[in-house]
Design an enzyme around this catalytic site. Structure first.
Site, PDB file in Angstrom:
ATOM      1  N   ASN A   8      12.424  33.326 102.607  1.00 13.61           N
ATOM      2  CA  ASN A   8      12.229  32.298 101.577  1.00 13.61           C
ATOM      3  C   ASN A   8      10.839  31.721 101.796  1.00 13.61           C
ATOM      4  O   ASN A   8      10.639  30.877 102.668  1.00 13.61           O
ATOM      5  CB  ASN A   8      13.313  31.227 101.716  1.00 13.61           C
ATOM      6  N   ARG A  92      13.972  35.428  98.404  1.00 12.59           N
ATOM      7  CA  ARG A  92      14.320  34.449  97.388  1.00 12.59           C
ATOM      8  C   ARG A  92      13.128  34.336  96.434  1.00 12.59           C
ATOM      9  O   ARG A  92      11.994  34.127  96.873  1.00 12.59           O
ATOM     10  CB  ARG A  92      14.568  33.087  98.025  1.00 12.59           C
ATOM     11  N   HIS A 181      19.329  26.714  91.285  1.00 10.23           N
ATOM     12  CA  HIS A 181      20.397  26.741  92.310  1.00 10.23           C
ATOM     13  C   HIS A 181      21.383  27.865  92.029  1.00 10.23           C
ATOM     14  O   HIS A 181      22.529  27.827  92.490  1.00 10.23           O
ATOM     15  CB  HIS A 181      21.209  25.426  92.335  1.00 10.23           C
ATOM     16  N   LEU A 210      25.353  19.371  95.267  1.00 14.24           N
ATOM     17  CA  LEU A 210      24.879  17.993  95.371  1.00 14.24           C
ATOM     18  C   LEU A 210      24.055  17.845  96.650  1.00 14.24           C
ATOM     19  O   LEU A 210      24.601  17.714  97.743  1.00 14.24           O
ATOM     20  CB  LEU A 210      26.080  17.028  95.389  1.00 14.24           C
ATOM     21  N   GLY A 211      22.740  17.909  96.500  1.00 15.69           N
ATOM     22  CA  GLY A 211      21.847  17.778  97.652  1.00 15.69           C
ATOM     23  C   GLY A 211      20.745  16.811  97.311  1.00 15.69           C
ATOM     24  O   GLY A 211      20.972  15.844  96.587  1.00 15.69           O
ATOM     25  N   GLY A 213      18.138  17.873  95.598  1.00 18.86           N
ATOM     26  CA  GLY A 213      18.190  18.287  94.199  1.00 18.86           C
ATOM     27  C   GLY A 213      19.640  18.612  93.902  1.00 18.86           C
ATOM     28  O   GLY A 213      20.324  19.163  94.754  1.00 18.86           O
ATOM     29  N   ARG A 242      14.466  12.751  91.300  1.00 20.72           N
ATOM     30  CA  ARG A 242      14.271  13.170  89.898  1.00 20.72           C
ATOM     31  C   ARG A 242      15.178  12.368  88.974  1.00 20.72           C
ATOM     32  O   ARG A 242      16.319  12.085  89.319  1.00 20.72           O
ATOM     33  CB  ARG A 242      14.603  14.660  89.727  1.00 20.72           C
ATOM     34  N   ASP A 284      17.732   9.287 100.180  1.00 14.34           N
ATOM     35  CA  ASP A 284      18.771   9.816 101.072  1.00 14.34           C
ATOM     36  C   ASP A 284      20.053   8.998 100.912  1.00 14.34           C
ATOM     37  O   ASP A 284      20.041   7.768 101.051  1.00 14.34           O
ATOM     38  CB  ASP A 284      18.279   9.750 102.532  1.00 14.34           C
ATOM     39  N   ARG A 286      22.581   8.602 102.757  1.00 14.54           N
ATOM     40  CA  ARG A 286      22.992   7.817 103.932  1.00 14.54           C
ATOM     41  C   ARG A 286      22.360   6.435 103.888  1.00 14.54           C
ATOM     42  O   ARG A 286      22.991   5.418 104.207  1.00 14.54           O
ATOM     43  CB  ARG A 286      22.603   8.549 105.220  1.00 14.54           C
ATOM     44  N   GLY A 333      24.022  19.377 100.807  1.00 13.82           N
ATOM     45  CA  GLY A 333      23.901  18.285 101.774  1.00 13.82           C
ATOM     46  C   GLY A 333      24.768  17.064 101.505  1.00 13.82           C
ATOM     47  O   GLY A 333      25.481  16.591 102.402  1.00 13.82           O
ATOM     48  N   GLU A 336      28.723  18.327 101.041  1.00 17.08           N
ATOM     49  CA  GLU A 336      29.387  18.797 102.264  1.00 17.08           C
ATOM     50  C   GLU A 336      29.628  17.669 103.269  1.00 17.08           C
ATOM     51  O   GLU A 336      30.503  17.783 104.131  1.00 17.08           O
ATOM     52  CB  GLU A 336      28.521  19.883 102.941  1.00 17.08           C
ATOM     53  N   ASN A 337      28.824  16.593 103.162  1.00 17.02           N
ATOM     54  CA  ASN A 337      28.868  15.573 104.214  1.00 17.02           C
ATOM     55  C   ASN A 337      29.355  14.191 103.795  1.00 17.02           C
ATOM     56  O   ASN A 337      29.724  13.403 104.649  1.00 17.02           O
ATOM     57  CB  ASN A 337      27.454  15.407 104.808  1.00 17.02           C
TER      58      ASN A 337
HETATM   59  P1  ADP Z   1      17.908  20.195  99.578  1.00 16.84           P
HETATM   60  O1  ADP Z   1      18.048  19.943  98.109  1.00 16.84           O
HETATM   61  O2  ADP Z   1      16.641  19.674 100.156  1.00 16.84           O
HETATM   62  O3  ADP Z   1      18.291  21.589 100.013  1.00 16.84           O
HETATM   63  P2  ADP Z   1      20.321  19.381 100.988  1.00 16.84           P
HETATM   64  O4  ADP Z   1      21.326  20.139 100.225  1.00 16.84           O
HETATM   65  O5  ADP Z   1      20.022  19.797 102.388  1.00 16.84           O
HETATM   66  O6  ADP Z   1      18.981  19.225 100.186  1.00 16.84           O
HETATM   67  O7  ADP Z   1      20.759  17.845 101.000  1.00 16.84           O
HETATM   68  C1  ADP Z   1      19.988  16.885 101.648  1.00 16.84           C
HETATM   69  C2  ADP Z   1      20.582  15.521 101.322  1.00 16.84           C
HETATM   70  O8  ADP Z   1      21.933  15.465 101.799  1.00 16.84           O
HETATM   71  C3  ADP Z   1      19.894  14.359 102.004  1.00 16.84           C
HETATM   72  O9  ADP Z   1      18.797  13.917 101.238  1.00 16.84           O
HETATM   73  C4  ADP Z   1      20.993  13.307 102.040  1.00 16.84           C
HETATM   74  O10 ADP Z   1      20.953  12.537 100.861  1.00 16.84           O
HETATM   75  C5  ADP Z   1      22.274  14.116 102.029  1.00 16.84           C
HETATM   76  N1  ADP Z   1      23.026  14.036 103.295  1.00 16.84           N
HETATM   77  C6  ADP Z   1      22.875  14.757 104.410  1.00 16.84           C
HETATM   78  N2  ADP Z   1      23.759  14.388 105.359  1.00 16.84           N
HETATM   79  C7  ADP Z   1      24.507  13.385 104.813  1.00 16.84           C
HETATM   80  C8  ADP Z   1      25.582  12.572 105.266  1.00 16.84           C
HETATM   81  N3  ADP Z   1      26.082  12.703 106.473  1.00 16.84           N
HETATM   82  N4  ADP Z   1      26.072  11.653 104.418  1.00 16.84           N
HETATM   83  C9  ADP Z   1      25.565  11.523 103.169  1.00 16.84           C
HETATM   84  N5  ADP Z   1      24.566  12.256 102.680  1.00 16.84           N
HETATM   85  C10 ADP Z   1      24.031  13.179 103.477  1.00 16.84           C
END
Ligand code: ADP
Length: 402
Positions: A8, A92, A181, A210-211, A213, A242, A284, A286, A333, A336-337
């Protein structure tokens, strides 16, 4: 031989993974950063070692690939003896326009077509091409495959991908919905299809990436029906920075009132908006939760509410568009979290047939794959960690076998 090197390439970075597709294990992975500047460095890791980092002079992508191959074959820290242990390289590539409806073997024609898509992906495609050219130089006899973010969306119907602008915007300027995506949506949807007790071709799935982006897609029988990102990744959900979908007239009004140039308006919408712009706190999630729960920051709460409401609205509209729903998949991100976000999104969707095991949502370790819905829920919900590299490796292997 089943080792696939996944690349990538960005303008100043290059991520790699060496995956054995027979076992789907990652043998080694790493990242070259600050390529082309002083202070470039390599971070690398194998299945049995911890992450290591070291400075490496990498004036360009060709040297970066040489560095990657050297570390993969290094007698002390490497995982393969020589380059002959690499069956193929999967790249990619961000934008395949309408020229690519599937992943493709890389030859001269393919490279010309990727170049032809540069106007659609001006930031990414040139960097992806640098990665391809560097690998061709370093491994002239190893087959290479391009896997595009946009091919998943190529199955959308004209009534879904067109914008209600004069038709010439499409025919003369390629203005249409492409979606992004795609590799992630395709991967989690295909994993979810395996878990449903239904013939694969009848499945109706909404996938929520949901990240930082974010985008939502829906697929019938694994074939994309609609997706929230558009001509560019700016459309759809409010994201980290965005704005997502807004009244298009706002662009004209704000450029006028704030005296912004095109470039400044682009930065305003892509880098200063979303949950960052709304909250004034952070992109972020968090940080947003901390600001709301610990400091009572109402704007952070507003940003969280707007994000979740937007996801919920897409789930409802895509269920309507597909004439029903079998599963919702959540990934990336945030998905999943963030248990609280999942609760806000999937709460109150019993009317759609979604009954969630809230206990499981609270107790399943972050980053784990799990079924979020109760066993007798008519519609299933899954959290499935995305794995774009594995999807690229699978496609690459399938193409070289064919
Ligand atoms: P990218 O679009 O850069 O690939 P990711 O899918 O890795 O992004 O997501 C990153 C985002 O995930 C971070 O900006 C944050 O908002 C969120 N994130 C990561 N860990 C946690 C967590 N434990 N709780 C809530 N949000 C989280």
């Amino acid at each position: 031989m089943t080792n696939i090197l996944v690349i990538n390439a960005g303008s100043s970075s290059l991520k790699y993974q060496l995956i054995d597709v027979a076992t789907e294990q990652v043998l080694a992975k790493g990242l070259c950063e600050r390529i082309g500047t002083a202070g470039s460095n390599l971070t690398y890791k194998t299945a049995d070692t911890t992450i290591k980092e070291r400075p490496e002079a990498m004036p360009n992508h060709t040297v970066a690939i040489e560095v990657v191959l050297a570390v993969l074959t290094d007698p002390a820290v490497g995982v393969i003896t020589d380059m002959n242990s690499i069956a193929a390289v999967g790249h990619r590539v961000v934008h395949g326009g309408e020229l690519f409806t599937h992943s493709a073997m890389i030859d001269e024609e393919c490279i010309e077509d990727i170049k032809a898509c540069i106007p659609l992906g001006p930031l990414h495609n040139p960097a992806n091409l640098m990665g391809i050219e560097a690998c061709q130089k370093a491994m002239p006899n190893v087959p290479q495959v391009a896997v595009f973010d946009t091919t998943f969306g190529q199955s959308m119907k004209p009534s879904v991908y067109m914008y209600a602008l004069p038709y010439e915007a499409y025919t003369e300027h390629s203005v249409r919905r492409y979606g992004f995506h795609g590799t992630s949506h395709r991967y989690v949807i295909s994993e979810a299809m395996k878990k449903l007790d239904k013939p694969a071709e009848q499945t109706r799935i909404v996938s929520c990436h949901l990240g930082n982006g974010s985008s939502i897609s829906c697929a019938k029988g694994g074939v994309c029906v609609d997706t929230s990102m558009g001509l560019t990744p700016l459309e759809g959900l409010p994201m980290g920075t965005r704005c997502g979908s807004i009244d298009p007239a706002i662009v004209l009004i704000l450029m006028d009132r704030l005296g912004l140039s095109h470039a400044e308006m682009d930065t305003y919408m892509n880098k200063k908006s979303g949950v960052l712009g709304l909250s004034g706190v952070s992109s972020d999630f968090r940080d947003l939760w901390k600001a709301w729960l610990e400091d009572g920051n109402e704007r952070a709460k507003l940003a969280l509410d707007m994000f979740c409401l937007s996801v919920k609205k897409y789930i409802g509209s895509y269920a309507a568009e597909m004439g029903g729903l079998d599963a919702v998949v959540i990934t990336a991100g945030v998905g999943e979290n963030d248990r609280r976000i999942r609760k806000m999104i999937l709460g109150d969707l019993e009317y759609l047939g979604l009954d969630i095991d809230w206990e499981k949502n609270e107790t399943t370790p972050m980053g784990d794959e799990f079924e979020m819905s109760l066993p007798d829920s008519r519609v299933k919900a899954f959290v499935i960690p995305t794995n774009e590299e594995l999807a690229i490796a699978r496609d690459t292997y399938a193409l070289i076998k064919a």
